[in-house]
Design an enzyme around this catalytic site. Structure first.
Site, mmCIF file in Angstrom:
data_model
loop_
_atom_site.group_PDB
_atom_site.id
_atom_site.type_symbol
_atom_site.label_atom_id
_atom_site.label_comp_id
_atom_site.label_asym_id
_atom_site.label_seq_id
_atom_site.Cartn_x
_atom_site.Cartn_y
_atom_site.Cartn_z
ATOM 1 N N ASP A 1 51.859 74.235 29.859
ATOM 2 C CA ASP A 1 51.535 72.915 30.404
ATOM 3 C C ASP A 1 52.437 71.866 29.750
ATOM 4 O OD1 ASP A 1 50.399 70.515 31.262
ATOM 5 O OD2 ASP A 1 48.343 71.262 31.068
ATOM 6 N N HIS B 1 50.338 73.361 34.105
ATOM 7 C CA HIS B 1 49.298 72.341 34.271
ATOM 8 C C HIS B 1 48.514 72.504 35.567
ATOM 9 C CE1 HIS B 1 47.390 68.458 33.567
ATOM 10 N NE2 HIS B 1 47.742 68.073 34.783
ATOM 11 N N SER C 1 42.873 68.036 34.904
ATOM 12 C CA SER C 1 43.782 67.015 34.386
ATOM 13 C C SER C 1 43.002 65.755 33.984
ATOM 14 C CB SER C 1 44.860 66.726 35.433
ATOM 15 O OG SER C 1 45.903 65.967 34.897
#
Length: 284
Positions: free
Chosen positions: A200, A232, A154
């Site tokens: 995601d 994600h 991320s």
């Protein structure tokens, strides 16, 4: 009679010379020849150990855990630092530590100074962690400081891209469902594997991983792997597809181990696990 004596002597000489010749060709190869099963396995051929690094003992990042092969019989190892994502701690990416280390790497999963640190701060922290690992850590003698890489999830993935841009001497970068407001990475010179996830909704591939990959130089060794049906947080739990291609990428570019090229080129096709894969095969 003389000929019969000569043949074993020649055979012995060739046997003794072969490993040296192979080592001279690529002194960074570590471990046996890989197979599809070996890179998908939960553990590789190296026994590992770990050591904790307190945030009080370091500067520039929040400490972490170092995973490393216990044997140094084959020499030093390449190393990779891994950052968690926004609000995450090292525990969210800890599964990568022993999994990658058992394949022949020193792996540093880090905590950031704050769980709210933005990508560019995480980039600086990844580089600080590598500097600590190679210069001050208790395992520094096991690490080849010229063969280093970065990974991150991320915002840690966005930090991975920035770290690669900042330090072109790195050998490999792997952003995992990366997030960054910057979508242009044309100055990156580090071989980069971008891993995105089809479902995601936090860092959609259409606005993050895909433009990241497309903006990397066309002449760069790069690849784009999109996980089929994943979200994600796919990198936060043990994932064989992520591990398989991360190991292959790190081996290929940190260790210059062309034995792993077979898993990257030709590019794997679409499957139940892979939604899309792009690559600049053949690699340089």
């Amino acid at each position: 009679m003389q000929l019969r004596r000569l043949i074993p002597a020649v055979a012995l000489l060739l046997t003794a010379a072969t490993p040296t010749a192979i080592a001279a060709e690529n002194p960074y190869e570590r471990g046996p020849a890989p197979t599809n099963s070996s890179i998908e396995a939960a553990r590789g051929p190296f026994a590992t150990a770990s050591t904790s690094v307190s945030s009080l003992a370091v500067t520039g990042f929040g400490g972490g855990t170092i995973y490393y092969p216990t044997s140094t019989a084959e020499g030093t190892f390449g190393a990779v630092a891994i950052s968690p994502g926004f609000t995450g701690t090292q525990s969210s990416i800890s599964w990568l530590g022993p999994r990658l280390a058992s394949q022949g790497f020193v792996v540093f999963t880090i905590d950031t100074n704050s769980i709210y640190d933005q990508p560019d701060s995480r980039a600086s922290q990844l580089l600080a962690a590598l500097d600590y690992l190679t210069q001050r850590s208790t395992v520094r003698s096991r690490v080849d400081a010229t063969r280093l890489g970065v990974m991150g999830h991320s915002m840690g993935g966005g930090g991975t891209l920035r770290a690669a841009e900042t330090r072109p001497a790195l050998q490999a970068a792997i952003p995992l469902t990366g997030w960054h407001t910057d979508k242009t990475w044309g100055s990156v010179r580090v071989p980069t594997l971008v891993i995105g996830a089809e479902d995601d909704s936090i860092a959609p591939v259409s606005s993050h991983s895909e433009p990241f990959y497309s903006s990397l130089p066309a002449t760069l060794d790069k690849a784009y792997l999109e996980l089929n049906g994943a979200d994600h947080f796919a990198p936060n739990t043990s994932n064989t597809t992520i591990a398989k291609y991360s190991i292959s990428w790190l081996k290929r570019f940190i260790d210059n181990d062309t034995r792993y090229e077979q898993f990257l080129c030709p590019a794997p096709g679409r499957s139940l696990l892979i939604e899309e894969y792009r690559d600049t095969c053949p690699h340089s």
